[in-house]
Structure formats: structure tokens, C-alpha cells
Design an enzyme around this catalytic site. Sequence first.
Site, PDB file in Angstrom:
ATOM      1  CB  THR A  38      -0.943   0.034   1.225  1.00  0.00           C
ATOM      2  OG1 THR A  38      -0.170  -0.013   2.423  1.00  0.00           O
ATOM      3  CG2 THR A  38      -1.901  -1.147   1.203  1.00  0.00           C
ATOM      4  N   GLY A  39       2.136   1.146   0.282  1.00  0.00           N
ATOM      5  CA  GLY A  39       3.021   2.301   0.279  1.00  0.00           C
ATOM      6  C   GLY A  39       3.422   2.718  -1.127  1.00  0.00           C
ATOM      7  CG  ASP A  59       5.854  -9.172   3.925  1.00  0.00           C
ATOM      8  OD1 ASP A  59       5.604  -8.849   5.107  1.00  0.00           O
ATOM      9  OD2 ASP A  59       5.026  -9.749   3.191  1.00  0.00           O
ATOM     10  CE1 TYR A 148      -5.241  -1.290  10.749  1.00  0.00           C
ATOM     11  CE2 TYR A 148      -7.115  -0.202  11.756  1.00  0.00           C
ATOM     12  CZ  TYR A 148      -5.796  -0.185  11.357  1.00  0.00           C
ATOM     13  OH  TYR A 148      -5.044   0.948  11.566  1.00  0.00           O
ATOM     14  CE1 TYR A 162      10.160 -10.459  22.118  1.00  0.00           C
ATOM     15  CE2 TYR A 162       7.864 -11.135  21.928  1.00  0.00           C
ATOM     16  CZ  TYR A 162       9.202 -11.316  21.602  1.00  0.00           C
ATOM     17  OH  TYR A 162       9.563 -12.365  20.786  1.00  0.00           O
TER      18      TYR A 162
END
Length: 330
Positions: A38-39, A59, A148, A162
Site C-alpha cells: 500500500t506504500g 515484508d 484490522y 515482551y
Amino acid sequence: MESKRVLITGAAGFLGSHLCDRFIAEGYNVIGMDNLITGDLKNIEHLFKLPQFEFYHHDVTTFVHIPGKLDYILHFASPASPIDYLKIPIQTLKVGSLGTHNLLGLAKEKNARILIASTSEVYGDPLIHPQAEDYYGNVNAIGPRGVYDEAKRFQESITMAYHRFHGLETRIVRIFNTYGPRMRLNDGRAVPAFMGQALRGEDITVFGDGSQTRSFCYVEDQIEGIYRLLLSDYSLPVNIGNPHEISILDFAKEIIKLTDTTQKIVFKPLPTDDPMQRQPNINLAKEILGWEPKVTREEGMQKTFNYFKQLPKAALEKIAHKDFSKHNRK
């Protein structure tokens, strides 16, 4: 003194490219990473000539390796508009889960601080208003938008895991509707959609009756908030957005006035799970970061419209989208 080094994923996107500009201006060495689903490289082509900028076409859902030291990582690699993430739902889930896992692992390896780009969509269709960071949300995990919303909710969860388990320095920004130059006219969000329709002489499309609300933050303000959060000592999520709320119907009328067009407003059915209210409570950002937006909607929309007006005619008329099919089969 040696310059600090920062990795920005989603670097060729709307926010990612503005972050690259900001960190270059602040004297950092910037590594941009994007798979260009999409960039658009046009957003960062002005940086390629600079010795303090390098670009990786990669990616993040596959193994991420960056040679040398890293001081900071900003993870902004994700489709962000409904048109995109509904067309590539699996890739959207993967970049929020596998991609985030890979980058957290890289941050741990490099002993780097990592900032994760989350979203106001973690609140879903909220049952409280405005939305503060301690609200858990009202999200339909199996609805079309869930790919999403839940990718971002998982992203926050694994980031905090984390932080707590490995002691990793993490930051989480919850981004509310942001607009400005370098948005894609065809990405489906209200600002570029309305401005694109006005520039093409089309009617302005409002979904539902237009009573749903949004709060629009200009990109300069958003970048400032993100920058301050990265350099802060606060590890829990922080809302960054503009609390000045407006209904979509009133916003459409503002765009017609701004663009000096004579288009009429047409109404179409409301998409599934489209939030009816969206307004950030930014008390935490004010307290922790000393941040609040400075650019008025009138000023920001004028700057954005000026940007869209100078685009080539072909760009204004382009309504086709990239072929995402190969990314959706995995």
C-alpha cells in the site's frame, strides 16, 4: 558523537514517510522498510539522495535482519484504510501478528526501544465517549473489520508481553483519524474520499445518515505526538488524536464549502461495524508528553486540499486499486 539509528517500517506509507522526514530532520540515521503493498516510493524518493537514509524493500512478516546497531524501531507497517484491509485481510492479520513478533525479536536482539503503531479501532464501536486508554473496547472479532481491529489488539498484547517478560523498552501509540499530504485519494477514508470526489466533480458519498462522528488530527500534530511518546518513559498505550469531534454529515458540508464545489451529498448504507463515535480523550498525552494538537481543522484541511489540487490529473482520476490477490492467498 555518532548519530542514533532508527528503523521505520511502513516507511513509504502516509505516516511512515512523514516519520522518516522528522527523524532525518532530528539528525538520525534512518532505515526505511516497506513491501510497497500500500506504500508508494514517491513519498520518500526525496530522501534517497541523503547519506543518512537507506531503504529496504522487505515484508516484515518474514524474518527481519538489519546489520549493525539499532537504537529505535517504529512499527508502522500495516494497511490502515478499510478498502485495503478488507481486500487483504490475511496480510493485515499477519503484519499485526507475525510482523510485530519479528520486530519485537529484532528489538530484543539489538537492545532497541520499539514503538508500535496501534489505532483507535481497538475501541471498536465504543460504549463510552470520549475514549480513554483504560477503556477495553467493544469489538466484533469475527466481523469484516475484525481483521484490522484484532490484529492491532493482539499487537498491543504481544508488545506488553515482551515488555513485562523480557524487560523490553516498548511504547504504544493509539492513533486516531489522521490526515494530511501524502494520503492516497483512493484509500477510502473520509478526508481523501471527500476531497477526491469534490475535485472530480462527483457527489459526496456519506454512509448511513452521517450522524456518526470522527475527530481529525493533522499529520504534523500526530508526528509530534509520536516523537514525544518514543522519547518518553511511558510504556502503556497513549491516545494521540484531535479531540474536536464532528459528524460526518457536517464534515461533508465543510468539504463542499472548502472546495467551493456544487456537489450534492448522497447517502449509502452504513458498512458493517462502522463505529458511530470516535473522539479521543487526550488527558494522558497532555500529562505525560505535554502534547496537544495545534493545527485547527480549517487550517489542516486547507493545506491538505492544496496538496491534492496540485496532483497530476491522472492521479485525481485514478480510482482503481492495486491487485492484492497474490497477498491474500497465503
